[in-house]
Design an enzyme around this catalytic site. Structure first.
Site, PDB file in Angstrom:
ATOM      1  CB  CYS A   1      -0.915   0.001   1.222  1.00  0.00           C
ATOM      2  SG  CYS A   1      -1.869   1.527   1.397  1.00  0.00           S
TER       3      CYS A   1
ATOM      4  CB  CYS B   1       0.719   1.409   4.373  1.00  0.00           C
ATOM      5  SG  CYS B   1      -0.960   0.974   4.891  1.00  0.00           S
TER       6      CYS B   1
ATOM      7  CG  ASP C   1      -3.402  14.449  -5.458  1.00  0.00           C
ATOM      8  OD1 ASP C   1      -2.821  14.277  -6.557  1.00  0.00           O
ATOM      9  OD2 ASP C   1      -4.347  13.748  -5.082  1.00  0.00           O
TER      10      ASP C   1
ATOM     11  CG  HIS D   1      -4.552  -0.593   5.043  1.00  0.00           C
ATOM     12  ND1 HIS D   1      -4.035   0.065   3.957  1.00  0.00           N
ATOM     13  CD2 HIS D   1      -5.452  -1.481   4.567  1.00  0.00           C
ATOM     14  CE1 HIS D   1      -4.598  -0.414   2.857  1.00  0.00           C
ATOM     15  NE2 HIS D   1      -5.463  -1.354   3.212  1.00  0.00           N
TER      16      HIS D   1
ATOM     17  CG  ASN E   1     -12.570   9.340  -5.398  1.00  0.00           C
ATOM     18  OD1 ASN E   1     -13.580   9.969  -5.661  1.00  0.00           O
ATOM     19  ND2 ASN E   1     -11.366   9.793  -5.669  1.00  0.00           N
TER      20      ASN E   1
ATOM     21  N   GLY F   1     -14.365   5.725  -8.405  1.00  0.00           N
ATOM     22  CA  GLY F   1     -13.126   6.349  -8.856  1.00  0.00           C
ATOM     23  C   GLY F   1     -11.936   6.141  -7.944  1.00  0.00           C
TER      24      GLY F   1
ATOM     25  CG  HIS G   1      -4.441   3.779   3.106  1.00  0.00           C
ATOM     26  ND1 HIS G   1      -3.526   3.041   3.833  1.00  0.00           N
ATOM     27  CD2 HIS G   1      -4.832   4.788   3.922  1.00  0.00           C
ATOM     28  CE1 HIS G   1      -3.368   3.598   5.029  1.00  0.00           C
ATOM     29  NE2 HIS G   1      -4.151   4.661   5.090  1.00  0.00           N
TER      30      HIS G   1
ATOM     31  CG  HIS H   1      -7.230   8.671  -0.292  1.00  0.00           C
ATOM     32  ND1 HIS H   1      -7.391   7.353  -0.667  1.00  0.00           N
ATOM     33  CD2 HIS H   1      -7.320   9.401  -1.425  1.00  0.00           C
ATOM     34  CE1 HIS H   1      -7.570   7.295  -1.985  1.00  0.00           C
ATOM     35  NE2 HIS H   1      -7.545   8.532  -2.466  1.00  0.00           N
TER      36      HIS H   1
ATOM     37  CG  HIS I   1      -9.086  13.417  -3.141  1.00  0.00           C
ATOM     38  ND1 HIS I   1      -7.994  13.527  -3.958  1.00  0.00           N
ATOM     39  CD2 HIS I   1      -9.471  12.118  -3.184  1.00  0.00           C
ATOM     40  CE1 HIS I   1      -7.729  12.347  -4.480  1.00  0.00           C
ATOM     41  NE2 HIS I   1      -8.604  11.467  -4.020  1.00  0.00           N
TER      42      HIS I   1
END
Length: 124
Positions: free
Chosen positions: A4, A7, A30, A46, A96, A102, A107, A109, A111
């Site tokens: 990952c 991770c 990003d 995770h 997502n 998408g 993992h 997250h 945005h």
């Protein structure tokens, strides 16, 4: 989660432009930004997707949700209301989830996307 990427970033095995870190969360820019300000907030724990979260992850999800506006403000895209009650600025938050949602990195997250328009990229 040996393979990952998030991770590995959290473990400092892969470099990232880290903008925030505590015991539970990491936030970093990003690598393919969709707007002038675009960063990710990831838990160090995770979790593959938002759909994998359980009631035991409630505090972690709350922490992510409260960190987003704090960092957005610090980075210049916070939401503010002026003396006349008119809102200005702002940002978008996005999880997502799964292939049809998408998701590219499995993992969890968030945005956080903001900055002066006219940035427009399909992240609805």
């Amino acid at each position: 989660m040996d393979n990952c990427i998030f991770c590995k970033i959290a473990a400092k095995q892969i470099p990232a432009q880290i903008i925030y870190e505590d015991d539970d969360l990491l936030a970093f820019n990003d690598i393919n930004p969709a707007a002038p300000i675009h960063f990710l907030i990831v838990p160090k724990k995770h979790l593959a997707t938002l759909a994998d979260c359980t009631v035991s992850d409630t505090a972690l999800l709350g922490k992510i949700s409260l960190l987003a506006p704090k960092l957005a403000q610090e980075l210049g895209c916070g939401y503010n209301v002026d003396a006349n009650g008119v809102g200005q600025g702002g940002f978008k938050t996005l999880f997502n989830t799964g292939p049809d949602g998408g998701q590219e990195v499995y993992h969890l997250h968030m945005h956080v996307i903001g900055g002066p328009r006219p940035w427009r990229r399909s992240l609805a």
